[in-house]
Motif scaffolding. Structure first.
Motif, PDB file in Angstrom:
ATOM      1  N   GLY A  96      61.003  68.139  15.149  1.00 56.19           N
ATOM      2  CA  GLY A  96      60.052  68.240  16.126  1.00 56.19           C
ATOM      3  C   GLY A  96      59.715  69.329  16.553  1.00 56.19           C
ATOM      4  N   GLU A  97      59.046  69.376  17.727  1.00 58.36           N
ATOM      5  CA  GLU A  97      58.538  70.404  18.425  1.00 58.36           C
ATOM      6  C   GLU A  97      59.153  70.440  19.770  1.00 58.36           C
ATOM      7  N   PRO A  98      60.115  71.257  19.887  1.00 55.80           N
ATOM      8  CA  PRO A  98      60.976  70.964  21.212  1.00 55.80           C
ATOM      9  C   PRO A  98      60.307  71.380  22.616  1.00 55.80           C
ATOM     10  N   LEU A  99      59.200  72.407  22.412  1.00 54.72           N
ATOM     11  CA  LEU A  99      58.604  72.922  23.502  1.00 54.72           C
ATOM     12  C   LEU A  99      57.397  71.819  24.006  1.00 54.72           C
ATOM     13  N   ILE A 100      57.203  70.757  23.419  1.00 58.32           N
ATOM     14  CA  ILE A 100      56.239  70.041  23.997  1.00 58.32           C
ATOM     15  C   ILE A 100      56.943  69.101  25.292  1.00 58.32           C
ATOM     16  N   HIS A 101      58.096  69.326  25.456  1.00 62.15           N
ATOM     17  CA  HIS A 101      59.013  68.938  26.548  1.00 62.15           C
ATOM     18  C   HIS A 101      59.173  70.055  27.480  1.00 62.15           C
ATOM     19  N   GLY A 115      76.894  81.450  28.333  1.00 64.67           N
ATOM     20  CA  GLY A 115      77.087  82.574  27.319  1.00 64.67           C
ATOM     21  C   GLY A 115      76.724  82.397  25.661  1.00 64.67           C
ATOM     22  N   TYR A 116      76.000  81.150  25.568  1.00 61.94           N
ATOM     23  CA  TYR A 116      75.603  80.846  24.077  1.00 61.94           C
ATOM     24  C   TYR A 116      74.428  81.735  23.769  1.00 61.94           C
ATOM     25  N   HIS A 117      74.424  82.275  22.530  1.00 55.60           N
ATOM     26  CA  HIS A 117      73.143  82.684  21.738  1.00 55.60           C
ATOM     27  C   HIS A 117      72.275  81.501  21.352  1.00 55.60           C
ATOM     28  N   THR A 118      71.161  81.361  21.760  1.00 58.08           N
ATOM     29  CA  THR A 118      70.027  80.290  21.669  1.00 58.08           C
ATOM     30  C   THR A 118      68.953  80.869  20.628  1.00 58.08           C
ATOM     31  N   THR A 119      68.787  79.867  19.947  1.00 62.89           N
ATOM     32  CA  THR A 119      67.591  80.176  18.923  1.00 62.89           C
ATOM     33  C   THR A 119      66.697  78.604  19.182  1.00 62.89           C
ATOM     34  N   ILE A 120      65.357  78.888  19.268  1.00 60.27           N
ATOM     35  CA  ILE A 120      64.447  78.020  19.571  1.00 60.27           C
ATOM     36  C   ILE A 120      63.518  77.910  18.223  1.00 60.27           C
ATOM     37  N   GLU A 121      63.546  76.626  17.426  1.00 62.82           N
ATOM     38  CA  GLU A 121      62.778  76.648  16.322  1.00 62.82           C
ATOM     39  C   GLU A 121      61.554  75.992  16.791  1.00 62.82           C
ATOM     40  N   THR A 122      60.281  76.719  16.648  1.00 61.88           N
ATOM     41  CA  THR A 122      59.038  75.994  17.214  1.00 61.88           C
ATOM     42  C   THR A 122      57.865  76.563  16.283  1.00 61.88           C
ATOM     43  N   ASN A 123      56.956  75.704  16.302  1.00 63.20           N
ATOM     44  CA  ASN A 123      55.865  75.952  15.424  1.00 63.20           C
ATOM     45  C   ASN A 123      54.678  76.746  15.887  1.00 63.20           C
ATOM     46  N   GLY A 124      55.036  77.311  17.287  1.00 71.17           N
ATOM     47  CA  GLY A 124      54.065  78.664  17.648  1.00 71.17           C
ATOM     48  C   GLY A 124      53.137  78.230  18.388  1.00 71.17           C
ATOM     49  N   THR A 125      52.864  76.815  18.861  1.00 69.89           N
ATOM     50  CA  THR A 125      51.727  76.400  19.436  1.00 69.89           C
ATOM     51  C   THR A 125      51.794  76.129  21.047  1.00 69.89           C
ATOM     52  N   ILE A 126      52.933  76.485  21.478  1.00 69.68           N
ATOM     53  CA  ILE A 126      53.373  76.398  22.870  1.00 69.68           C
ATOM     54  C   ILE A 126      54.130  77.284  23.418  1.00 69.68           C
ATOM     55  N   TYR A 127      53.899  78.142  24.369  1.00 75.05           N
ATOM     56  CA  TYR A 127      54.634  79.320  24.911  1.00 75.05           C
ATOM     57  C   TYR A 127      55.313  78.547  26.130  1.00 75.05           C
ATOM     58  N   ARG A 128      56.735  78.739  26.383  1.00 76.08           N
ATOM     59  CA  ARG A 128      57.414  78.762  27.681  1.00 76.08           C
ATOM     60  C   ARG A 128      58.394  79.736  28.094  1.00 76.08           C
ATOM     61  N   ASP A 129      58.389  80.032  29.259  1.00 80.63           N
ATOM     62  CA  ASP A 129      59.262  81.230  29.626  1.00 80.63           C
ATOM     63  C   ASP A 129      60.599  80.605  29.909  1.00 80.63           C
ATOM     64  N   ALA A 130      61.593  81.221  28.957  1.00 75.29           N
ATOM     65  CA  ALA A 130      62.880  80.634  29.129  1.00 75.29           C
ATOM     66  C   ALA A 130      63.941  81.649  28.698  1.00 75.29           C
ATOM     67  N   PRO A 131      65.314  81.641  28.616  1.00 79.71           N
ATOM     68  CA  PRO A 131      66.146  82.518  28.122  1.00 79.71           C
ATOM     69  C   PRO A 131      66.435  82.261  26.647  1.00 79.71           C
ATOM     70  N   ILE A 132      65.728  82.806  25.901  1.00 84.18           N
ATOM     71  CA  ILE A 132      65.712  82.733  24.259  1.00 84.18           C
ATOM     72  C   ILE A 132      66.061  83.994  23.816  1.00 84.18           C
ATOM     73  N   ARG A 165      44.981  71.844  15.831  1.00 83.58           N
ATOM     74  CA  ARG A 165      46.130  72.210  16.679  1.00 83.58           C
ATOM     75  C   ARG A 165      47.072  73.248  16.121  1.00 83.58           C
ATOM     76  N   ARG A 166      47.072  73.409  14.812  1.00 73.63           N
ATOM     77  CA  ARG A 166      48.207  74.099  14.054  1.00 73.63           C
ATOM     78  C   ARG A 166      48.233  75.790  14.478  1.00 73.63           C
ATOM     79  N   ILE A 167      47.171  76.466  14.740  1.00 77.23           N
ATOM     80  CA  ILE A 167      47.422  77.840  14.999  1.00 77.23           C
ATOM     81  C   ILE A 167      46.961  78.015  16.351  1.00 77.23           C
ATOM     82  N   ASP A 168      47.698  78.715  17.244  1.00 76.21           N
ATOM     83  CA  ASP A 168      47.234  79.226  18.548  1.00 76.21           C
ATOM     84  C   ASP A 168      47.712  80.498  18.630  1.00 76.21           C
ATOM     85  N   VAL A 169      46.867  81.347  18.266  1.00 73.81           N
ATOM     86  CA  VAL A 169      47.228  83.092  18.095  1.00 73.81           C
ATOM     87  C   VAL A 169      47.666  83.517  19.606  1.00 73.81           C
TER      88      VAL A 169
END
Length: 261
Positions: A96-101, A115-132, A165-169
């Motif tokens: 899915g797209e986790p950043l819709i939530h 202390g975990y290293h975090t990766t977010i897999e995203t389609n790039g259509t939504i921005y959120r401010d988080a420790p990534i 929706r697929r591209i949001d520059v």
């Protein structure tokens, strides 16, 4: 840990403001190897949310988008399950797209504190401010659109919405400027490369961050070993020709299309 409860497909397509902010719809949560990108081969815990704002015809997580299934997990339970995998210090939040939530922001904050290293897999259509630590951004090309001929479920009903929706520059530029990132393109063939080149030019113009070609990854489309056998060499040769980076789908090579990998 696969989760098999059913979810309503329409309620899972947009940001759900009435959701429980202490819980997330989770399709599966498991420990495996990162299969794609610059961290391929790294043992990682995968937290796969359900729901997506797009509908790629070739989606490799069909039951988070076309037919969403999930169980609801509290953030406390998600963190506890992550911690139970004692050998892992990398966590991948995917969909899915986790950043819709909205809830992933708090989840990422809690994982960062641990202390975990975090990766977010995203389609790039939504921005959120988080420790990534790594934004793994996979913009969807025109070849992903579920036209009537390619729609895995219907007669192209999602094609127009997906294309809009697929591209949001702006969102892509915000993600690249905010986080260490990789731009990972699913390539169906040589015809995708002109669009990749044009999109990269647009994003580079919109960012203050330099995007080196080494952070642009070409990945063959395919969710089974047989499909990758038909596409990997073509994509590898395109990476050589254009000077981009090739990424395998290691989990497919190792486990084919088995869930929880």
């Amino acid at each position: 840990m696969p989760v098999n409860s059913t979810a309503d497909s329409e309620s899972s397509t947009t940001d759900a403001g009435d959701e429980d902010l202490a819980a997330l719809p989770i399709n599966e949560l498991f420990y495996s190897l990162q299969g794609e990108g610059t961290l391929a081969g790294v043992p990682s815990v995968f937290v796969r949310t359900s729901g997506c704002n797009l509908r790629c015809w070739f989606c490799d997580s069909y039951h988070t988008s076309w037919e969403p299934t999930h169980g609801t997990m509290s953030l406390d339970d998600i963190v506890a399950e992550v911690e139970s995998h004692e050998k892992a210090d990398h966590v991948v939040l995917t969909g899915g797209e986790p950043l819709i939530h909205e809830q992933p922001v708090e989840l990422l904050e809690r994982l960062d504190e641990l202390g975990y290293h975090t990766t977010i897999e995203t389609n790039g259509t939504i921005y959120r401010d988080a420790p990534i630590d790594l934004a793994s951004i996979s913009p969807k090309l025109a070849s992903s659109t579920p036209t009537e001929e390619k729609d895995p479920k219907g007669d192209g009903e999602w094609a127009e919405r997906h294309e809009e929706r697929r591209i949001d520059v702006d969102a892509l530029a915000d993600l690249v400027d905010a986080y260490d990132s990789q731009l990972k393109f699913v390539v169906t063939g040589e015809d995708d490369l002109p669009e990749i080149e044009k999109l990269l030019e647009r994003v580079r113009d919109a960012t203050s961050t330099t995007i080196p070609d080494s952070d642009v990854l070409l990945m063959p489309e395919g969710v089974t070993r047989e499909q990758l056998d038909d596409s990997r060499n073509t994509v590898a040769e395109l990476a050589i020709e254009y000077g981009y980076r090739y990424t395998p789908r290691l989990h497919v090579d190792l486990w084919n299309d088995a869930p929880g990998t």
